[in-house]
Scaffold this motif. Sequence first.
Motif, PDB file in Angstrom:
ATOM      1  N   GLY A 143     -24.724   2.913  26.894  1.00 58.38           N
ATOM      2  CA  GLY A 143     -25.496   4.095  27.085  1.00 58.38           C
ATOM      3  C   GLY A 143     -24.932   5.071  26.834  1.00 58.38           C
ATOM      4  O   GLY A 143     -25.308   6.092  26.403  1.00 58.38           O
ATOM      5  N   LEU A 144     -23.602   5.117  27.210  1.00 60.10           N
ATOM      6  CA  LEU A 144     -22.928   6.468  27.340  1.00 60.10           C
ATOM      7  C   LEU A 144     -22.472   6.571  25.812  1.00 60.10           C
ATOM      8  O   LEU A 144     -22.414   7.750  25.477  1.00 60.10           O
ATOM      9  CB  LEU A 144     -21.403   6.315  28.006  1.00 60.10           C
ATOM     10  N   ALA A 145     -22.267   5.574  24.827  1.00 60.42           N
ATOM     11  CA  ALA A 145     -21.859   5.649  23.702  1.00 60.42           C
ATOM     12  C   ALA A 145     -23.159   5.976  22.881  1.00 60.42           C
ATOM     13  O   ALA A 145     -23.278   7.018  21.968  1.00 60.42           O
ATOM     14  CB  ALA A 145     -21.616   4.514  22.912  1.00 60.42           C
ATOM     15  N   ILE A 146     -24.399   5.555  23.038  1.00 61.18           N
ATOM     16  CA  ILE A 146     -25.676   6.172  22.743  1.00 61.18           C
ATOM     17  C   ILE A 146     -25.734   7.585  22.812  1.00 61.18           C
ATOM     18  O   ILE A 146     -26.212   8.403  22.069  1.00 61.18           O
ATOM     19  CB  ILE A 146     -26.840   5.363  23.064  1.00 61.18           C
ATOM     20  N   GLU A 147     -25.540   8.254  24.080  1.00 59.29           N
ATOM     21  CA  GLU A 147     -25.629   9.381  24.527  1.00 59.29           C
ATOM     22  C   GLU A 147     -24.836  10.484  23.495  1.00 59.29           C
ATOM     23  O   GLU A 147     -25.358  11.363  23.163  1.00 59.29           O
ATOM     24  CB  GLU A 147     -25.376   9.704  26.018  1.00 59.29           C
ATOM     25  N   ASP A 148     -23.685   9.766  23.382  1.00 56.60           N
ATOM     26  CA  ASP A 148     -22.710  10.805  22.511  1.00 56.60           C
ATOM     27  C   ASP A 148     -23.051  10.720  21.000  1.00 56.60           C
ATOM     28  O   ASP A 148     -22.882  11.600  20.297  1.00 56.60           O
ATOM     29  CB  ASP A 148     -21.156   9.960  22.539  1.00 56.60           C
ATOM     30  N   ALA A 164     -33.071   2.432  19.680  1.00 59.55           N
ATOM     31  CA  ALA A 164     -33.365   3.359  18.592  1.00 59.55           C
ATOM     32  C   ALA A 164     -34.847   3.081  18.190  1.00 59.55           C
ATOM     33  O   ALA A 164     -35.483   3.994  17.597  1.00 59.55           O
ATOM     34  CB  ALA A 164     -32.845   2.632  17.370  1.00 59.55           C
ATOM     35  N   LEU A 165     -35.432   2.156  18.864  1.00 57.11           N
ATOM     36  CA  LEU A 165     -36.869   2.047  18.354  1.00 57.11           C
ATOM     37  C   LEU A 165     -38.034   2.291  19.500  1.00 57.11           C
ATOM     38  O   LEU A 165     -39.102   2.453  19.190  1.00 57.11           O
ATOM     39  CB  LEU A 165     -37.164   0.524  18.000  1.00 57.11           C
ATOM     40  N   THR A 166     -37.662   1.833  20.745  1.00 58.81           N
ATOM     41  CA  THR A 166     -38.753   2.241  21.885  1.00 58.81           C
ATOM     42  C   THR A 166     -38.271   3.118  22.942  1.00 58.81           C
ATOM     43  O   THR A 166     -39.161   3.548  23.777  1.00 58.81           O
ATOM     44  CB  THR A 166     -38.712   0.711  22.564  1.00 58.81           C
ATOM     45  N   ASN A 167     -37.019   3.397  23.110  1.00 62.93           N
ATOM     46  CA  ASN A 167     -36.573   4.435  24.091  1.00 62.93           C
ATOM     47  C   ASN A 167     -37.227   5.844  23.713  1.00 62.93           C
ATOM     48  O   ASN A 167     -36.813   6.400  22.538  1.00 62.93           O
ATOM     49  CB  ASN A 167     -35.061   4.482  24.354  1.00 62.93           C
ATOM     50  N   GLU A 168     -37.735   6.429  24.637  1.00 65.45           N
ATOM     51  CA  GLU A 168     -38.769   7.439  24.381  1.00 65.45           C
ATOM     52  C   GLU A 168     -37.592   8.618  24.044  1.00 65.45           C
ATOM     53  O   GLU A 168     -38.046   9.534  23.399  1.00 65.45           O
ATOM     54  CB  GLU A 168     -39.454   7.877  25.519  1.00 65.45           C
ATOM     55  N   LYS A 169     -36.488   8.811  24.568  1.00 65.72           N
ATOM     56  CA  LYS A 169     -35.586   9.941  24.458  1.00 65.72           C
ATOM     57  C   LYS A 169     -34.942   9.597  22.990  1.00 65.72           C
ATOM     58  O   LYS A 169     -34.486  10.514  22.395  1.00 65.72           O
ATOM     59  CB  LYS A 169     -34.585   9.749  25.747  1.00 65.72           C
ATOM     60  N   TYR A 170     -34.649   8.527  22.613  1.00 69.30           N
ATOM     61  CA  TYR A 170     -33.730   8.221  21.528  1.00 69.30           C
ATOM     62  C   TYR A 170     -34.465   7.963  20.147  1.00 69.30           C
ATOM     63  O   TYR A 170     -33.848   8.377  18.903  1.00 69.30           O
ATOM     64  CB  TYR A 170     -32.786   7.483  21.766  1.00 69.30           C
ATOM     65  N   LYS A 171     -35.767   7.363  20.336  1.00 68.88           N
ATOM     66  CA  LYS A 171     -36.219   6.855  19.042  1.00 68.88           C
ATOM     67  C   LYS A 171     -36.564   7.815  18.007  1.00 68.88           C
ATOM     68  O   LYS A 171     -36.737   7.416  16.740  1.00 68.88           O
ATOM     69  CB  LYS A 171     -37.520   6.070  19.362  1.00 68.88           C
ATOM     70  N   GLY A 172     -36.855   9.101  18.357  1.00 67.58           N
ATOM     71  CA  GLY A 172     -37.200  10.055  17.383  1.00 67.58           C
ATOM     72  C   GLY A 172     -35.830  10.649  16.680  1.00 67.58           C
ATOM     73  O   GLY A 172     -35.935  11.044  15.727  1.00 67.58           O
ATOM     74  N   THR A 173     -34.582  10.231  17.252  1.00 66.92           N
ATOM     75  CA  THR A 173     -33.431  10.734  16.719  1.00 66.92           C
ATOM     76  C   THR A 173     -32.591   9.714  15.931  1.00 66.92           C
ATOM     77  O   THR A 173     -31.687  10.075  15.269  1.00 66.92           O
ATOM     78  CB  THR A 173     -32.716  11.540  17.982  1.00 66.92           C
ATOM     79  N   LEU A 174     -32.713   8.357  16.550  1.00 59.84           N
ATOM     80  CA  LEU A 174     -31.676   7.280  16.109  1.00 59.84           C
ATOM     81  C   LEU A 174     -32.605   6.317  15.158  1.00 59.84           C
ATOM     82  O   LEU A 174     -33.440   6.161  15.439  1.00 59.84           O
ATOM     83  CB  LEU A 174     -30.923   6.619  17.290  1.00 59.84           C
ATOM     84  N   LYS A 175     -31.604   5.647  14.523  1.00 65.52           N
ATOM     85  CA  LYS A 175     -32.143   4.453  13.750  1.00 65.52           C
ATOM     86  C   LYS A 175     -31.170   3.510  13.506  1.00 65.52           C
ATOM     87  O   LYS A 175     -30.005   3.539  13.900  1.00 65.52           O
ATOM     88  CB  LYS A 175     -32.621   4.994  12.418  1.00 65.52           C
ATOM     89  N   GLY A 203     -21.518   6.803  14.780  1.00 61.07           N
ATOM     90  CA  GLY A 203     -22.399   5.446  14.953  1.00 61.07           C
ATOM     91  C   GLY A 203     -22.053   4.680  16.225  1.00 61.07           C
ATOM     92  O   GLY A 203     -21.197   4.930  17.003  1.00 61.07           O
ATOM     93  N   VAL A 204     -23.003   3.839  16.562  1.00 65.09           N
ATOM     94  CA  VAL A 204     -22.744   2.929  17.740  1.00 65.09           C
ATOM     95  C   VAL A 204     -23.006   1.456  17.189  1.00 65.09           C
ATOM     96  O   VAL A 204     -24.027   1.085  16.431  1.00 65.09           O
ATOM     97  CB  VAL A 204     -23.561   3.305  18.851  1.00 65.09           C
ATOM     98  N   VAL A 205     -22.301   0.489  17.588  1.00 62.13           N
ATOM     99  CA  VAL A 205     -22.278  -0.786  17.142  1.00 62.13           C
ATOM    100  C   VAL A 205     -22.551  -1.723  18.526  1.00 62.13           C
ATOM    101  O   VAL A 205     -21.616  -1.543  19.516  1.00 62.13           O
ATOM    102  CB  VAL A 205     -21.139  -1.564  16.326  1.00 62.13           C
ATOM    103  N   CYS A 206     -23.603  -2.282  18.504  1.00 64.70           N
ATOM    104  CA  CYS A 206     -24.014  -3.064  19.574  1.00 64.70           C
ATOM    105  C   CYS A 206     -24.918  -4.164  19.276  1.00 64.70           C
ATOM    106  O   CYS A 206     -25.344  -4.570  18.221  1.00 64.70           O
ATOM    107  CB  CYS A 206     -24.792  -2.241  20.904  1.00 64.70           C
ATOM    108  N   ASP A 207     -25.280  -5.058  20.334  1.00 63.53           N
ATOM    109  CA  ASP A 207     -26.225  -6.374  19.879  1.00 63.53           C
ATOM    110  C   ASP A 207     -27.424  -5.934  19.478  1.00 63.53           C
ATOM    111  O   ASP A 207     -27.884  -4.892  19.839  1.00 63.53           O
ATOM    112  CB  ASP A 207     -26.140  -7.268  21.223  1.00 63.53           C
ATOM    113  N   ASP A 208     -27.965  -6.570  18.791  1.00 61.06           N
ATOM    114  CA  ASP A 208     -29.273  -5.924  17.938  1.00 61.06           C
ATOM    115  C   ASP A 208     -30.397  -5.825  18.736  1.00 61.06           C
ATOM    116  O   ASP A 208     -31.359  -4.934  18.539  1.00 61.06           O
ATOM    117  CB  ASP A 208     -29.728  -7.061  16.776  1.00 61.06           C
ATOM    118  N   PRO A 209     -30.783  -6.844  19.969  1.00 60.35           N
ATOM    119  CA  PRO A 209     -31.784  -6.574  20.843  1.00 60.35           C
ATOM    120  C   PRO A 209     -31.471  -5.111  21.479  1.00 60.35           C
ATOM    121  O   PRO A 209     -32.636  -4.305  22.029  1.00 60.35           O
ATOM    122  CB  PRO A 209     -31.771  -7.531  21.652  1.00 60.35           C
ATOM    123  N   VAL A 210     -30.426  -4.747  21.873  1.00 57.69           N
ATOM    124  CA  VAL A 210     -30.010  -3.392  22.498  1.00 57.69           C
ATOM    125  C   VAL A 210     -30.046  -2.366  21.575  1.00 57.69           C
ATOM    126  O   VAL A 210     -30.824  -1.197  22.017  1.00 57.69           O
ATOM    127  CB  VAL A 210     -28.646  -3.288  23.192  1.00 57.69           C
TER     128      VAL A 210
END
Length: 245
Positions: free
Chosen positions: A158-163, A183-194, A171-178
Amino acid sequence: MLKKILLISLALVLMTGSAWAKTIVFATDATWPPMEFVDESKNIVGFSIDYMTEAGKLAGFTPKFMAVAWDGIFAGLAGGQYDAICSSVSITEERKQKMDFSIPYFKVRQALVVRKDSQVKSLEELKGKKVGTQISTTGTFAVQKVEGVVSKTYDEVGLAIEDLYNGRIDGVVCDDPVAANYALTNEKYKGTLKIAAVIETGEVEYYGIAVQKGNKEILDLINKGIKAVQDKGIDQGLRQKWIGQ
Protein backbone atom coordinates in the motif's frame (compact mmCIF):
# COMPACT_ATOMS: atom_id res chain seq x y z
CA MET A 1 -30.06 -39.78 32.79
CA LEU A 2 -27.04 -37.49 33.22
CA LYS A 3 -24.76 -40.19 31.79
CA LYS A 4 -27.05 -40.54 28.78
CA ILE A 5 -27.03 -36.78 28.17
CA LEU A 6 -23.24 -36.72 28.37
CA LEU A 7 -22.97 -39.58 25.89
CA ILE A 8 -25.34 -37.83 23.47
CA SER A 9 -23.37 -34.58 23.85
CA LEU A 10 -20.11 -36.39 23.19
CA ALA A 11 -21.58 -38.01 20.09
CA LEU A 12 -22.71 -34.63 18.76
CA VAL A 13 -19.27 -33.18 19.39
CA LEU A 14 -17.61 -36.03 17.53
CA MET A 15 -20.00 -35.59 14.62
CA THR A 16 -19.42 -31.87 14.29
CA GLY A 17 -15.81 -31.78 15.45
CA SER A 18 -16.29 -28.19 16.59
CA ALA A 19 -15.62 -28.41 20.31
CA TRP A 20 -12.62 -30.71 19.89
CA ALA A 21 -11.13 -29.04 16.83
CA LYS A 22 -7.40 -28.38 16.99
CA THR A 23 -6.52 -24.69 16.98
CA ILE A 24 -4.01 -23.69 14.31
CA VAL A 25 -2.46 -20.26 14.66
CA PHE A 26 -1.85 -18.60 11.29
CA ALA A 27 0.39 -15.56 10.89
CA THR A 28 -0.75 -13.08 8.25
CA ASP A 29 0.58 -9.77 7.01
CA ALA A 30 -2.85 -8.20 6.67
CA THR A 31 -1.85 -5.50 4.16
CA TRP A 32 -2.63 -7.36 0.94
CA PRO A 33 -6.24 -6.72 -0.15
CA PRO A 34 -8.34 -8.55 -1.19
CA MET A 35 -6.43 -11.60 0.04
CA GLU A 36 -5.66 -10.57 3.65
CA PHE A 37 -6.33 -7.15 5.13
CA VAL A 38 -7.86 -5.29 8.07
CA ASP A 39 -11.39 -3.98 7.55
CA GLU A 40 -13.00 -0.86 9.01
CA SER A 41 -13.93 -2.79 12.15
CA LYS A 42 -10.26 -3.80 12.68
CA ASN A 43 -10.97 -7.42 11.79
CA ILE A 44 -8.58 -9.47 9.64
CA VAL A 45 -10.58 -10.44 6.56
CA GLY A 46 -10.12 -11.46 2.94
CA PHE A 47 -10.11 -14.35 0.49
CA SER A 48 -7.38 -16.35 2.23
CA ILE A 49 -8.93 -15.78 5.66
CA ASP A 50 -12.30 -17.09 4.51
CA TYR A 51 -10.59 -19.96 2.70
CA MET A 52 -8.80 -21.20 5.82
CA THR A 53 -11.93 -20.70 7.90
CA GLU A 54 -13.88 -22.95 5.54
CA ALA A 55 -10.98 -25.41 5.39
CA GLY A 56 -11.05 -25.62 9.19
CA LYS A 57 -14.75 -26.42 9.23
CA LEU A 58 -14.24 -29.28 6.81
CA ALA A 59 -10.99 -30.68 8.21
CA GLY A 60 -11.62 -30.30 11.93
CA PHE A 61 -9.39 -27.43 12.97
CA THR A 62 -10.07 -23.95 14.28
CA PRO A 63 -7.99 -21.20 12.62
CA LYS A 64 -6.72 -18.28 14.66
CA PHE A 65 -5.21 -15.39 12.69
CA MET A 66 -2.35 -13.32 14.07
CA ALA A 67 -1.22 -10.07 12.41
CA VAL A 68 2.53 -10.24 11.74
CA ALA A 69 4.65 -7.85 9.66
CA TRP A 70 5.98 -9.39 6.46
CA ASP A 71 9.65 -8.66 7.16
CA GLY A 72 9.66 -10.99 10.17
CA ILE A 73 6.97 -13.48 9.23
CA PHE A 74 9.26 -16.34 8.11
CA ALA A 75 11.60 -15.97 11.06
CA GLY A 76 8.61 -16.19 13.40
CA LEU A 77 7.54 -19.46 11.80
CA ALA A 78 11.03 -20.89 12.14
CA GLY A 79 11.06 -19.81 15.78
CA GLY A 80 7.76 -21.52 16.55
CA GLN A 81 5.82 -18.34 17.32
CA TYR A 82 2.85 -19.69 15.33
CA ASP A 83 1.89 -22.85 13.47
CA ALA A 84 1.59 -21.65 9.90
CA ILE A 85 1.61 -18.65 7.56
CA CYS A 86 -1.52 -17.72 5.63
CA SER A 87 -0.34 -14.60 3.84
CA SER A 88 -0.35 -15.00 0.05
CA VAL A 89 2.99 -16.79 0.22
CA SER A 90 4.09 -17.94 -3.23
CA ILE A 91 5.57 -21.43 -3.31
CA THR A 92 9.16 -21.17 -4.54
CA GLU A 93 12.03 -23.63 -4.63
CA GLU A 94 14.11 -21.36 -2.39
CA ARG A 95 11.40 -21.14 0.25
CA LYS A 96 10.81 -24.90 0.11
CA GLN A 97 14.34 -25.39 1.39
CA LYS A 98 13.41 -23.65 4.66
CA MET A 99 9.73 -24.55 5.19
CA ASP A 100 7.07 -26.98 4.03
CA PHE A 101 4.08 -25.94 1.94
CA SER A 102 0.52 -27.09 1.61
CA ILE A 103 -0.97 -28.02 -1.73
CA PRO A 104 -1.59 -24.84 -3.78
CA TYR A 105 -4.80 -22.91 -3.11
CA PHE A 106 -4.55 -19.99 -5.54
CA LYS A 107 -2.83 -19.37 -8.89
CA VAL A 108 -1.27 -15.93 -9.18
CA ARG A 109 0.65 -13.77 -11.66
CA GLN A 110 2.60 -10.55 -11.26
CA ALA A 111 1.01 -7.37 -12.60
CA LEU A 112 2.45 -3.94 -13.36
CA VAL A 113 0.44 -0.96 -12.10
CA VAL A 114 1.11 2.51 -13.51
CA ARG A 115 -0.62 5.88 -13.60
CA LYS A 116 -3.39 6.19 -16.17
CA ASP A 117 -1.50 8.87 -18.10
CA SER A 118 1.46 6.51 -18.60
CA GLN A 119 2.04 4.94 -22.03
CA VAL A 120 4.12 2.11 -20.55
CA LYS A 121 2.96 -1.40 -21.43
CA SER A 122 5.78 -3.55 -20.09
CA LEU A 123 8.22 -3.61 -17.19
CA GLU A 124 11.12 -3.41 -19.65
CA GLU A 125 9.96 0.06 -20.74
CA LEU A 126 10.69 1.35 -17.24
CA LYS A 127 14.48 1.03 -17.45
CA GLY A 128 16.03 3.89 -15.51
CA LYS A 129 12.74 4.39 -13.63
CA LYS A 130 11.74 3.45 -10.09
CA VAL A 131 9.38 0.54 -9.63
CA GLY A 132 7.98 -0.24 -6.19
CA THR A 133 7.26 -3.61 -4.61
CA GLN A 134 6.73 -5.09 -1.17
CA ILE A 135 10.08 -6.26 0.15
CA SER A 136 11.07 -9.93 -0.28
CA THR A 137 8.07 -10.80 -2.45
CA THR A 138 8.00 -12.44 -5.86
CA GLY A 139 7.12 -9.00 -7.23
CA THR A 140 10.49 -7.76 -6.01
CA PHE A 141 12.22 -10.75 -7.58
CA ALA A 142 10.49 -10.04 -10.92
CA VAL A 143 11.60 -6.40 -10.92
CA GLN A 144 15.17 -7.24 -9.99
CA LYS A 145 15.44 -9.60 -12.96
CA VAL A 146 14.95 -6.72 -15.43
CA GLU A 147 18.24 -4.98 -16.04
CA GLY A 148 18.12 -1.20 -15.69
CA VAL A 149 14.88 -0.99 -13.70
CA VAL A 150 15.41 0.67 -10.31
CA SER A 151 13.89 -1.52 -7.59
CA LYS A 152 12.41 0.35 -4.63
CA THR A 153 11.07 -1.83 -1.84
CA TYR A 154 8.48 -1.05 0.83
CA ASP A 155 7.33 -2.73 4.03
CA GLU A 156 3.77 -2.76 2.65
CA VAL A 157 2.48 -2.74 -0.92
CA GLY A 158 0.00 0.00 0.00
CA LEU A 159 2.91 2.37 0.63
CA ALA A 160 4.23 1.67 -2.86
CA ILE A 161 0.80 2.30 -4.36
CA GLU A 162 0.58 5.61 -2.49
CA ASP A 163 3.97 6.70 -3.85
CA LEU A 164 2.85 5.79 -7.37
CA TYR A 165 -0.36 7.75 -6.88
CA ASN A 166 1.67 10.78 -5.80
CA GLY A 167 4.12 10.47 -8.69
CA ARG A 168 7.17 9.52 -6.61
CA ILE A 169 7.73 6.27 -8.51
CA ASP A 170 6.78 5.10 -12.00
CA GLY A 171 5.22 1.71 -11.38
CA VAL A 172 4.33 -0.98 -8.85
CA VAL A 173 4.60 -4.73 -9.33
CA CYS A 174 2.45 -6.97 -7.15
CA ASP A 175 0.22 -10.04 -7.35
CA ASP A 176 -2.59 -9.62 -9.87
CA PRO A 177 -5.55 -9.78 -7.43
CA VAL A 178 -3.91 -7.07 -5.34
CA ALA A 179 -3.17 -4.97 -8.42
CA ALA A 180 -6.80 -5.30 -9.50
CA ASN A 181 -8.05 -4.31 -6.06
CA TYR A 182 -6.05 -1.07 -6.02
CA ALA A 183 -6.33 -0.11 -9.69
CA LEU A 184 -9.90 -1.19 -10.45
CA THR A 185 -11.99 -1.09 -7.26
CA ASN A 186 -10.30 1.14 -4.69
CA GLU A 187 -12.19 4.44 -4.62
CA LYS A 188 -9.07 6.52 -4.02
CA TYR A 189 -6.89 5.02 -6.74
CA LYS A 190 -9.09 3.62 -9.52
CA GLY A 191 -9.43 6.97 -11.27
CA THR A 192 -5.68 7.52 -11.33
CA LEU A 193 -4.08 4.07 -11.69
CA LYS A 194 -4.37 1.22 -14.19
CA ILE A 195 -2.90 -2.22 -14.83
CA ALA A 196 -0.41 -1.85 -17.68
CA ALA A 197 0.61 -5.48 -18.06
CA VAL A 198 0.62 -8.95 -16.61
CA ILE A 199 4.22 -10.06 -16.33
CA GLU A 200 4.94 -13.44 -17.87
CA THR A 201 7.78 -14.98 -15.91
CA GLY A 202 7.64 -18.37 -17.60
CA GLU A 203 6.88 -20.03 -14.27
CA VAL A 204 3.50 -20.91 -12.81
CA GLU A 205 3.11 -19.24 -9.41
CA TYR A 206 0.82 -20.51 -6.66
CA TYR A 207 0.02 -19.49 -3.11
CA GLY A 208 0.43 -22.10 -0.40
CA ILE A 209 0.25 -22.27 3.38
CA ALA A 210 3.72 -22.45 4.93
CA VAL A 211 4.50 -24.57 8.00
CA GLN A 212 7.67 -25.50 9.84
CA LYS A 213 9.81 -28.16 8.19
CA GLY A 214 8.59 -31.60 9.24
CA ASN A 215 5.34 -30.47 10.88
CA LYS A 216 3.31 -33.22 9.22
CA GLU A 217 0.38 -33.09 11.66
CA ILE A 218 -0.44 -29.45 10.87
CA LEU A 219 0.34 -29.84 7.16
CA ASP A 220 -1.94 -32.87 6.79
CA LEU A 221 -4.84 -31.05 8.46
CA ILE A 222 -4.42 -27.97 6.28
CA ASN A 223 -4.11 -30.06 3.11
CA LYS A 224 -7.24 -31.99 4.07
CA GLY A 225 -9.13 -28.71 4.45
CA ILE A 226 -7.85 -27.15 1.22
CA LYS A 227 -8.75 -30.26 -0.77
CA ALA A 228 -12.24 -30.34 0.74
CA VAL A 229 -12.80 -26.65 -0.10
CA GLN A 230 -11.74 -27.32 -3.69
CA ASP A 231 -13.75 -30.53 -4.04
CA LYS A 232 -16.91 -28.78 -2.87
CA GLY A 233 -16.33 -25.74 -5.12
CA ILE A 234 -16.34 -23.39 -2.14
CA ASP A 235 -13.20 -21.70 -3.44
CA GLN A 236 -15.07 -20.49 -6.52
CA GLY A 237 -17.67 -18.78 -4.36
CA LEU A 238 -14.93 -17.11 -2.33
CA ARG A 239 -13.21 -15.93 -5.50
CA GLN A 240 -16.45 -14.33 -6.68
CA LYS A 241 -17.00 -12.71 -3.30
CA TRP A 242 -13.54 -11.18 -2.90
CA ILE A 243 -12.09 -10.91 -6.40
CA GLY A 244 -14.92 -11.03 -8.92
CA GLN A 245 -14.43 -12.06 -12.53
